[in-house]
Design a protein around this motif. Structure first.
Motif, PDB file in Angstrom:
ATOM      1  N   UNK A   1       0.842  -1.195   0.000  1.00 50.56           N
ATOM      2  CA  UNK A   1       0.000   0.000   0.000  1.00 50.56           C
ATOM      3  C   UNK A   1       0.881   1.252   0.000  1.00 50.56           C
ATOM      4  N   UNK A   2       0.443   2.245  -0.758  1.00 53.04           N
ATOM      5  CA  UNK A   2       1.147   3.520  -0.792  1.00 53.04           C
ATOM      6  C   UNK A   2       0.147   4.646  -0.532  1.00 53.04           C
ATOM      7  N   UNK A   3       0.448   5.455   0.476  1.00 52.16           N
ATOM      8  CA  UNK A   3      -0.366   6.621   0.792  1.00 52.16           C
ATOM      9  C   UNK A   3       0.377   7.864   0.301  1.00 52.16           C
ATOM     10  N   UNK A   4      -0.241   8.585  -0.622  1.00 54.47           N
ATOM     11  CA  UNK A   4       0.415   9.717  -1.275  1.00 54.47           C
ATOM     12  C   UNK A   4      -0.297  11.003  -0.865  1.00 54.47           C
ATOM     13  N   UNK A   5       0.467  11.922  -0.311  1.00 55.85           N
ATOM     14  CA  UNK A   5      -0.068  13.230   0.070  1.00 55.85           C
ATOM     15  C   UNK A   5       0.060  14.170  -1.130  1.00 55.85           C
ATOM     16  N   UNK A   6      -1.018  14.215  -1.928  1.00 54.25           N
ATOM     17  CA  UNK A   6      -0.993  15.015  -3.140  1.00 54.25           C
ATOM     18  C   UNK A   6      -1.009  16.512  -2.839  1.00 54.25           C
ATOM     19  N   UNK A   7      -1.768  16.918  -1.841  1.00 53.50           N
ATOM     20  CA  UNK A   7      -1.867  18.316  -1.429  1.00 53.50           C
ATOM     21  C   UNK A   7      -2.372  18.334   0.005  1.00 53.50           C
ATOM     22  N   UNK A   8      -2.381  19.507   0.650  1.00 55.23           N
ATOM     23  CA  UNK A   8      -2.894  19.551   2.023  1.00 55.23           C
ATOM     24  C   UNK A   8      -4.333  19.075   2.146  1.00 55.23           C
ATOM     25  N   UNK A   9      -5.094  19.066   1.052  1.00 55.27           N
ATOM     26  CA  UNK A   9      -6.507  18.680   1.106  1.00 55.27           C
ATOM     27  C   UNK A   9      -6.799  17.385   0.347  1.00 55.27           C
ATOM     28  N   UNK A  10      -5.786  16.769  -0.222  1.00 54.74           N
ATOM     29  CA  UNK A  10      -6.012  15.572  -1.031  1.00 54.74           C
ATOM     30  C   UNK A  10      -4.950  14.525  -0.724  1.00 54.74           C
ATOM     31  N   UNK A  11      -5.415  13.340  -0.313  1.00 55.76           N
ATOM     32  CA  UNK A  11      -4.549  12.192  -0.065  1.00 55.76           C
ATOM     33  C   UNK A  11      -5.064  11.007  -0.880  1.00 55.76           C
ATOM     34  N   UNK A  12      -4.178  10.352  -1.591  1.00 54.34           N
ATOM     35  CA  UNK A  12      -4.532   9.217  -2.444  1.00 54.34           C
ATOM     36  C   UNK A  12      -3.894   7.957  -1.860  1.00 54.34           C
ATOM     37  N   UNK A  13      -4.706   6.896  -1.763  1.00 51.96           N
ATOM     38  CA  UNK A  13      -4.212   5.610  -1.271  1.00 51.96           C
ATOM     39  C   UNK A  13      -4.403   4.568  -2.359  1.00 51.96           C
ATOM     40  N   UNK A  14      -3.330   3.888  -2.722  1.00 52.31           N
ATOM     41  CA  UNK A  14      -3.384   2.812  -3.713  1.00 52.31           C
ATOM     42  C   UNK A  14      -2.708   1.586  -3.110  1.00 52.31           C
ATOM     43  N   UNK A  15      -3.216   0.414  -3.473  1.00 59.22           N
ATOM     44  CA  UNK A  15      -2.624  -0.797  -2.921  1.00 59.22           C
ATOM     45  C   UNK A  15      -3.196  -2.046  -3.545  1.00 59.22           C
TER      46      UNK A  15
END
Length: 245
Positions: free
Chosen positions: A211-225
Motif C-alpha cells: 500500500x502507498x499513501x500519497x499526500x498530493x496536497x494539504x486537502x487531497x490524499x490518495x491511497x493505492x494498494x
C-alpha cells in the motif's frame, strides 16, 4: 522495542452439561454421582518486536502460538455390568470406546445405563505476521504478510461402543416377550454401534499486501494498494477427508 507474552489456563470444565443432561435417563458409570470433570488446558505464547531501522523506516514482527488441549475419559471397561459375557453379545468397541457402551432397559424401568466415552482434541494455532513501513517525501509505503495455520484434531468415541436395547413384546428370535426377562437372560432386542469420529484437518491462510499513501496536497490524499488473499480451504492431514456433495 520488543515484548514477550505467555499465558496458561489449567482450569477444568466442571462438566455441568453431563451432570444434569443424563440424570433423568441414564445411570453413569464409573461415576455414580453423575459428576466428572472435562480437563481443558490453554497455552498462549506471543512475541512482538517493533524495530526502528531509521527515523523513516519501521518494521513490526509478531509470532503467536496457541495450544488448546481438551481430554475427557470416563469409561469403566472392567465394570461387571458391561462385560460381553454378562450381556450375551461379543461386541468390540471402536478406537477409544468400551466394548459395551450403553444398555437401554425395557419400558417399565424407563432408563438406560451409560458407560461413558472418550473425547480428546489437542488443537494448535500458529500466527505469524510482519509489517514494514517507510516514509519518503509525500509517500508512506507499507507492505507485509500474514501466515495463519490452524490444526484441528478431534477424536470422540460417542456411541462407538456397542449399544444394547431390551424391549417388551419381542417373542421372535428367542425373545420371551417380557423385556425384564430378556434383559436378565441377555436377549437383546436391538444392537447399534457407530464409528469413532476422528478429525485431523488443517486450515491454512496466507495473505500479503502492499500500500502507498500519497499526500498530493494539504486537502487531497490518495491511497493505492493491492492485497493477495487466496482461499486454500480445508486440508486433511492424512488425506482422508470425506464430505457429501
Amino acid at each position: 522495542f520488543g515484548s514477550l507474552w505467555w499465558a496458561q489456563d489449567d482450569a477444568s470444565d466442571p462438566g455441568i452439561f453431563f451432570k444434569y443432561a443424563f440424570v433423568p435417563g441414564y445411570y453413569q458409570y464409573p461415576n455414580k454421582n453423575l459428576e466428572y470433570t472435562w480437563p481443558v488446558h490453554t497455552q498462549i505464547w506471543t512475541v512482538n518486536d517493533t524495530y526502528t531501522i531509521s527515523p523513516t523506516t519501521v518494521n513490526n514482527f509478531i509470532l503467536g502460538v496457541t495450544r488448546y488441549i481438551g481430554s475427557l475419559t470416563n469409561t469403566a471397561e472392567t465394570n461387571p455390568l458391561f462385560g460381553n459375557a454378562q450381556v450375551g453379545i461379543n461386541a468390540v468397541g471402536d478406537v477409544g470406546a468400551p466394548n459395551i457402551q450403553q444398555i437401554t432397559t425395557p419400558r417399565p424401568m424407563g432408563y438406560g445405563m451409560y458407560n461413558g466415552f472418550t473425547n480428546t482434541y489437542p488443537n494448535n494455532f500458529i500466527y505469524l505476521t510482519d509489517h514494514f513501513t517507510r516514509m519518503h517525501g509525500r509517500h508512506t509505503l507499507k507492505m507485509g504478510f500474514e501466515f495463519r495455520q490452524y490444526r484441528e484434531q478431534f477424536q470422540q468415541a460417542w456411541e462407538s461402543g456397542g449399544g444394547l436395547g431390551f424391549a417388551d413384546g419381542r417373542q421372535t428370535y428367542g425373545g420371551t416377550g417380557n423385556g425384564i426377562a430378556d434383559m436378565m437372560l441377555g436377549l437383546a432386542a436391538n444392537f447399534y454401534q457407530n464409528n469413532t469420529e476422528y478429525l485431523n484437518n488443517s486450515y491454512p491462510a496466507r495473505e500479503s499486501y502492499v500500500q502507498d499513501t500519497i499526500k498530493m496536497s494539504p486537502r487531497l490524499t490518495v491511497m493505492v494498494g493491492a492485497r493477495w488473499e487466496p482461499h486454500f480451504g480445508v486440508r486433511p492431514a492424512n488425506g482422508d477427508f470425506r464430505t457429501f456433495r
